[in-house]
Design a protein around this motif. Structure first.
Motif, mmCIF file in Angstrom:
data_model
loop_
_atom_site.group_PDB
_atom_site.id
_atom_site.type_symbol
_atom_site.label_atom_id
_atom_site.label_comp_id
_atom_site.label_asym_id
_atom_site.label_seq_id
_atom_site.Cartn_x
_atom_site.Cartn_y
_atom_site.Cartn_z
ATOM 1 N N UNK A 267 0.853 -1.185 0.000
ATOM 2 C CA UNK A 267 0.000 0.000 0.000
ATOM 3 C C UNK A 267 0.891 1.239 0.000
ATOM 4 N N UNK A 268 0.476 2.247 -0.761
ATOM 5 C CA UNK A 268 1.154 3.539 -0.838
ATOM 6 C C UNK A 268 0.088 4.608 -0.721
ATOM 7 N N UNK A 269 0.289 5.557 0.186
ATOM 8 C CA UNK A 269 -0.757 6.534 0.444
ATOM 9 C C UNK A 269 -0.156 7.883 0.823
ATOM 10 N N UNK A 270 -1.001 8.914 0.783
ATOM 11 C CA UNK A 270 -0.632 10.256 1.212
ATOM 12 C C UNK A 270 -1.400 10.603 2.476
ATOM 13 N N UNK A 271 -0.783 11.390 3.332
ATOM 14 C CA UNK A 271 -1.441 11.804 4.560
ATOM 15 C C UNK A 271 -0.916 13.140 5.022
ATOM 16 N N UNK A 272 -1.562 13.703 6.024
ATOM 17 C CA UNK A 272 -1.140 14.964 6.628
ATOM 18 C C UNK A 272 -1.181 14.802 8.141
ATOM 19 N N UNK A 273 -0.106 15.179 8.794
ATOM 20 C CA UNK A 273 -0.026 15.138 10.253
ATOM 21 C C UNK A 273 0.008 16.574 10.776
ATOM 22 N N UNK A 274 -0.794 16.829 11.812
ATOM 23 C CA UNK A 274 -0.866 18.167 12.386
ATOM 24 C C UNK A 274 -0.480 18.116 13.859
ATOM 25 N N UNK B 28 2.930 17.165 5.534
ATOM 26 C CA UNK B 28 2.452 16.260 4.487
ATOM 27 C C UNK B 28 3.363 15.025 4.443
ATOM 28 N N UNK B 29 2.748 13.850 4.292
ATOM 29 C CA UNK B 29 3.502 12.596 4.383
ATOM 30 C C UNK B 29 3.205 11.670 3.215
ATOM 31 N N UNK B 30 4.225 10.946 2.816
ATOM 32 C CA UNK B 30 4.084 9.804 1.924
ATOM 33 C C UNK B 30 4.280 8.564 2.777
ATOM 34 N N UNK B 31 3.281 7.676 2.793
ATOM 35 C CA UNK B 31 3.327 6.496 3.651
ATOM 36 C C UNK B 31 3.278 5.219 2.813
ATOM 37 N N UNK B 32 3.972 4.190 3.248
ATOM 38 C CA UNK B 32 3.946 2.922 2.520
ATOM 39 C C UNK B 32 3.992 1.753 3.491
ATOM 40 N N UNK B 33 3.541 0.612 2.998
ATOM 41 C CA UNK B 33 3.625 -0.628 3.759
ATOM 42 C C UNK B 33 3.790 -1.791 2.804
ATOM 43 N N UNK C 205 10.246 27.510 14.768
ATOM 44 C CA UNK C 205 10.919 26.242 14.464
ATOM 45 C C UNK C 205 11.427 26.272 13.032
ATOM 46 N N UNK C 206 12.496 25.548 12.779
ATOM 47 C CA UNK C 206 12.930 25.355 11.404
ATOM 48 C C UNK C 206 12.051 24.295 10.741
ATOM 49 N N UNK C 207 11.889 24.387 9.429
ATOM 50 C CA UNK C 207 11.243 23.303 8.700
ATOM 51 C C UNK C 207 12.197 22.109 8.682
ATOM 52 N N UNK C 208 11.617 20.884 8.629
ATOM 53 C CA UNK C 208 12.465 19.696 8.709
ATOM 54 C C UNK C 208 11.973 18.611 7.764
ATOM 55 N N UNK C 209 12.935 17.880 7.211
ATOM 56 C CA UNK C 209 12.638 16.623 6.536
ATOM 57 C C UNK C 209 12.503 15.546 7.613
ATOM 58 N N UNK C 210 11.466 14.732 7.529
ATOM 59 C CA UNK C 210 11.246 13.699 8.542
ATOM 60 C C UNK C 210 10.929 12.367 7.857
ATOM 61 N N UNK C 211 11.271 11.293 8.519
ATOM 62 C CA UNK C 211 10.970 9.981 7.961
ATOM 63 C C UNK C 211 11.191 8.885 8.987
ATOM 64 N N UNK C 212 10.763 7.707 8.631
ATOM 65 C CA UNK C 212 10.934 6.566 9.517
ATOM 66 C C UNK C 212 10.640 5.272 8.791
ATOM 67 N N UNK C 213 11.250 4.198 9.275
ATOM 68 C CA UNK C 213 11.032 2.857 8.726
ATOM 69 C C UNK C 213 10.894 1.889 9.886
ATOM 70 N N UNK C 214 9.968 0.945 9.760
ATOM 71 C CA UNK C 214 9.835 -0.102 10.769
ATOM 72 C C UNK C 214 9.896 -1.470 10.089
ATOM 73 N N UNK C 215 10.494 -2.416 10.789
ATOM 74 C CA UNK C 215 10.527 -3.814 10.347
ATOM 75 C C UNK C 215 9.835 -4.643 11.419
ATOM 76 N N UNK C 216 8.854 -5.450 11.000
ATOM 77 C CA UNK C 216 8.051 -6.216 11.937
ATOM 78 C C UNK C 216 8.025 -7.688 11.531
ATOM 79 N N UNK C 217 7.860 -8.552 12.529
ATOM 80 C CA UNK C 217 7.753 -9.991 12.261
ATOM 81 C C UNK C 217 6.587 -10.526 13.086
#
Length: 201
Positions: A10-17, A37-42, A93-105
């Protein structure tokens, strides 16, 4: 949204406030709101031929955090040994690039979709997880450099609720020096209010 059940993708767009002036002041809660604004995937790996890898899943996000109030720096001239010259920042605040990755089993996925595990029921619901979170300044001036956070933990879930706990380990000096912990409890709406938890359509 792009969704492929066959490939568990799945690939989706979202917004976090993030609303400013919320949270405890002693924890240095932000006074400036941030919109991200976020780009999310799974991606699940149930389509692989190797049984041991099928319970694996990778999720992640990438975004651009935009502060409501821009950070400004004002140089201080003069000064002495007791009060040296330096820089004063406003409450922005400064603007920032943000991201994250998770690995699950997921042992639950292994038991239900791959092969039955002769394990106690409480163990079947476990999902080991490791998350890596990152952010970097995207505008100047900046008070914080690139930050990394590593979060290994466990999630226990069934059809009605889920509980997760993770350690928060700083990945570099800019992220801090102390190890923390975070926990989360999710309860299905159908458990709390069965009538509200029913599908609308």
């Amino acid at each position: 949204m792009i969704h492929s059940p066959t490939h568990e993708f799945v690939l989706s767009l979202g917004v976090q406030r993030l609303i400013g002036n919320t949270g405890a002041a002693r924890l240095e809660a932000g006074q400036t709101g941030v919109t991200t604004p976020l780009l999310l995937f799974g991606k699940g790996f149930g389509d692989l031929q190797v049984d041991a890898l099928r319970p694996l899943a990778v999720t992640g996000s990438f975004g651009y955090a935009i502060a409501d109030r821009k950070l400004k720096a004002t140089p201080i001239t003069g000064g002495d040994d007791d009060d040296p010259a330096g820089t004063v920042f406003n409450k922005g605040l400064e603007n920032r690039w943000v991201g994250g990755v998770s690995v699950q089993y997921s042992l639950l996925y292994m038991d239900a979709e791959v092969r039955h595990l002769n394990l106690p029921d409480w163990m079947i619901g476990l999902t080991p997880i490791v998350e890596v979170l990152w952010s970097s300044p995207a505008s100047r001036p900046s008070r914080e450099g690139t930050q990394w956070l590593i979060a290994p933990g466990l999630i226990w879930s069934n059809e009605n609720w889920q509980f997760g706990i993770e350690a928060l380990i700083p990945g570099n000096r800019a992220s801090g020096r102390n190890v923390g912990v975070i926990a989360q409890l999710k309860i299905g709406l159908g458990v709390i209010a069965p009538r509200l938890g029913r599908p609308l359509f």
